[in-house]
Scaffold this motif. Sequence first.
Motif, PDB file in Angstrom:
ATOM      1  N   VAL A   1       0.731  -1.262   0.031  1.00 29.17           N
ATOM      2  CA  VAL A   1      -0.033  -0.045   0.012  1.00 29.17           C
ATOM      3  C   VAL A   1       0.947   1.370   0.023  1.00 29.17           C
ATOM      4  O   VAL A   1       0.423   2.322  -0.277  1.00 29.17           O
ATOM      5  CB  VAL A   1      -1.043   0.152   1.186  1.00 29.17           C
ATOM      6  CG1 VAL A   1      -1.912  -1.011   1.194  1.00 29.17           C
ATOM      7  CG2 VAL A   1      -0.174  -0.052   2.555  1.00 29.17           C
ATOM      8  N   ASP A   2       2.214   1.183   0.407  1.00 28.86           N
ATOM      9  CA  ASP A   2       2.911   2.236   0.468  1.00 28.86           C
ATOM     10  C   ASP A   2       4.157   2.033  -0.341  1.00 28.86           C
ATOM     11  O   ASP A   2       5.185   2.888  -0.307  1.00 28.86           O
ATOM     12  CB  ASP A   2       3.343   2.709   1.683  1.00 28.86           C
ATOM     13  CG  ASP A   2       3.945   1.768   2.639  1.00 28.86           C
ATOM     14  OD1 ASP A   2       4.039   0.497   1.950  1.00 28.86           O
ATOM     15  OD2 ASP A   2       4.196   1.829   3.826  1.00 28.86           O
TER      16      ASP A   2
ATOM     17  N   GLN B   1       6.020   5.071  -2.408  1.00 27.88           N
ATOM     18  CA  GLN B   1       6.490   6.269  -1.409  1.00 27.88           C
ATOM     19  C   GLN B   1       8.018   6.766  -1.792  1.00 27.88           C
ATOM     20  O   GLN B   1       8.451   7.807  -1.700  1.00 27.88           O
ATOM     21  CB  GLN B   1       6.117   6.189  -0.104  1.00 27.88           C
ATOM     22  CG  GLN B   1       4.836   6.239   0.266  1.00 27.88           C
ATOM     23  CD  GLN B   1       4.422   6.250   1.570  1.00 27.88           C
ATOM     24  OE1 GLN B   1       5.089   5.687   2.662  1.00 27.88           O
ATOM     25  NE2 GLN B   1       3.125   6.623   1.877  1.00 27.88           N
TER      26      GLN B   1
ATOM     27  N   LEU C   1      -1.955  10.538  -7.081  1.00 17.73           N
ATOM     28  CA  LEU C   1      -1.780  10.455  -5.561  1.00 17.73           C
ATOM     29  C   LEU C   1      -2.811  11.425  -5.013  1.00 17.73           C
ATOM     30  O   LEU C   1      -3.295  11.388  -4.108  1.00 17.73           O
ATOM     31  CB  LEU C   1      -0.296  11.225  -5.122  1.00 17.73           C
ATOM     32  CG  LEU C   1       0.725   9.962  -5.185  1.00 17.73           C
ATOM     33  CD1 LEU C   1       2.072  10.448  -5.042  1.00 17.73           C
ATOM     34  CD2 LEU C   1       0.485   8.833  -3.934  1.00 17.73           C
TER      35      LEU C   1
ATOM     36  N   ASP D   1      -9.419   6.933  -6.818  1.00 14.36           N
ATOM     37  CA  ASP D   1      -9.226   6.625  -5.010  1.00 14.36           C
ATOM     38  C   ASP D   1      -8.177   5.277  -5.354  1.00 14.36           C
ATOM     39  O   ASP D   1      -8.514   4.267  -5.201  1.00 14.36           O
ATOM     40  CB  ASP D   1     -10.476   6.174  -4.858  1.00 14.36           C
ATOM     41  CG  ASP D   1     -10.567   5.842  -3.117  1.00 14.36           C
ATOM     42  OD1 ASP D   1      -9.365   5.862  -2.506  1.00 14.36           O
ATOM     43  OD2 ASP D   1     -11.440   5.574  -2.506  1.00 14.36           O
TER      44      ASP D   1
ATOM     45  N   ARG E   1      -5.701   4.831  -3.357  1.00  8.36           N
ATOM     46  CA  ARG E   1      -5.526   4.194  -1.939  1.00  8.36           C
ATOM     47  C   ARG E   1      -6.329   3.014  -2.002  1.00  8.36           C
ATOM     48  O   ARG E   1      -6.016   1.824  -1.211  1.00  8.36           O
ATOM     49  CB  ARG E   1      -5.402   5.218  -0.851  1.00  8.36           C
ATOM     50  CG  ARG E   1      -4.302   5.999  -0.887  1.00  8.36           C
ATOM     51  CD  ARG E   1      -4.354   7.269   0.138  1.00  8.36           C
ATOM     52  NE  ARG E   1      -3.015   8.011  -0.008  1.00  8.36           N
ATOM     53  CZ  ARG E   1      -2.821   8.918  -0.779  1.00  8.36           C
ATOM     54  NH1 ARG E   1      -3.658   9.298  -1.769  1.00  8.36           N
ATOM     55  NH2 ARG E   1      -1.606   9.789  -1.039  1.00  8.36           N
ATOM     56  N   LYS E   2      -7.600   3.261  -2.067  1.00  3.98           N
ATOM     57  CA  LYS E   2      -8.412   2.046  -1.974  1.00  3.98           C
ATOM     58  C   LYS E   2      -8.177   0.954  -2.867  1.00  3.98           C
ATOM     59  O   LYS E   2      -8.255  -0.407  -2.231  1.00  3.98           O
ATOM     60  CB  LYS E   2     -10.046   2.540  -2.384  1.00  3.98           C
ATOM     61  CG  LYS E   2     -10.955   1.293  -2.216  1.00  3.98           C
ATOM     62  CD  LYS E   2     -12.392   1.851  -2.531  1.00  3.98           C
ATOM     63  CE  LYS E   2     -13.626   0.835  -2.648  1.00  3.98           C
ATOM     64  NZ  LYS E   2     -14.773   1.217  -3.058  1.00  3.98           N
TER      65      LYS E   2
ATOM     66  N   LEU F   1      -5.025   0.188  -3.869  1.00  5.22           N
ATOM     67  CA  LEU F   1      -3.937  -0.572  -3.228  1.00  5.22           C
ATOM     68  C   LEU F   1      -4.243  -1.209  -2.169  1.00  5.22           C
ATOM     69  O   LEU F   1      -3.590  -2.592  -1.893  1.00  5.22           O
ATOM     70  CB  LEU F   1      -2.884   0.543  -2.853  1.00  5.22           C
ATOM     71  CG  LEU F   1      -2.311   1.318  -3.949  1.00  5.22           C
ATOM     72  CD1 LEU F   1      -1.383   2.379  -3.669  1.00  5.22           C
ATOM     73  CD2 LEU F   1      -1.708   0.446  -5.098  1.00  5.22           C
ATOM     74  N   TRP F   2      -5.229  -1.034  -1.283  1.00  6.59           N
ATOM     75  CA  TRP F   2      -5.504  -1.828   0.024  1.00  6.59           C
ATOM     76  C   TRP F   2      -6.292  -3.122  -0.665  1.00  6.59           C
ATOM     77  O   TRP F   2      -6.147  -4.148  -0.068  1.00  6.59           O
ATOM     78  CB  TRP F   2      -6.448  -0.939   0.733  1.00  6.59           C
ATOM     79  CG  TRP F   2      -5.541  -0.225   1.800  1.00  6.59           C
ATOM     80  CD1 TRP F   2      -5.259   1.043   1.666  1.00  6.59           C
ATOM     81  CD2 TRP F   2      -4.952  -0.750   2.951  1.00  6.59           C
ATOM     82  NE1 TRP F   2      -4.404   1.369   2.762  1.00  6.59           N
ATOM     83  CE2 TRP F   2      -4.241   0.355   3.685  1.00  6.59           C
ATOM     84  CE3 TRP F   2      -4.764  -2.119   3.406  1.00  6.59           C
ATOM     85  CZ2 TRP F   2      -3.406   0.017   4.807  1.00  6.59           C
ATOM     86  CZ3 TRP F   2      -3.965  -2.282   4.409  1.00  6.59           C
ATOM     87  CH2 TRP F   2      -3.431  -1.158   5.381  1.00  6.59           C
TER      88      TRP F   2
END
Length: 193
Positions: free
Chosen positions: A108-109, A112, A154, A181, A183-184, A186-187
């Motif tokens: 999920v990160d 970065q 992002l 979205d 982040r959703k 990736l989760w």
Amino acid sequence: MKIAVMGAGSVGGYLGGRLAIAGHQVFLIARGAHLEAISKSGLRLITDKQDITLRPPEELRITGDPGSIGHVDLVLLAVKTYQISQAVTAMTPLTGPQTAVLCLQNGVDSYQEAAEALGEATVLPGAVYLEASITEPGVVRQSGEVVRVVFGELDGSDSPRGGMIQTILQTAEIDAEFTQDIRKALWSKFIFI
């Protein structure tokens, strides 16, 4: 479009091959026996429906040195998560002011580190759903019906470059979703794994 694939293993090799078949100028960045085999005999893609070999330099290019390529429009960062630091340092010569970097690692990160090194405006996090393996150097085997990339900005914006990347992937017969979205997404991939 000029596209570099940093980490042309199973996932990167397959996606890069599909993009080359679609007519894009593709530079595969590989190493070791895989680099040698593709340089000599081409990249062989085997799927449930076809077996095709792409020959350098006519159909794609292969190198172990990202600095020999120059700036590109799009980088697919397809190395393993633990290789990101080394890959980002090596791929700096590929990135210019208009370059987009699509990060395709699990986690999920994982994007970065690339965002910190290259700038958040350059990086688009993504998740790839694809069953592929290197059966021998220079040969990528993809199985099943699912070849999917979900990615986004992002900041969640509906950017023109995101739409362009989605179209490029789709014309290469890759199911691509440009989401607002990420982040959703990736989760969801993380939970899927």
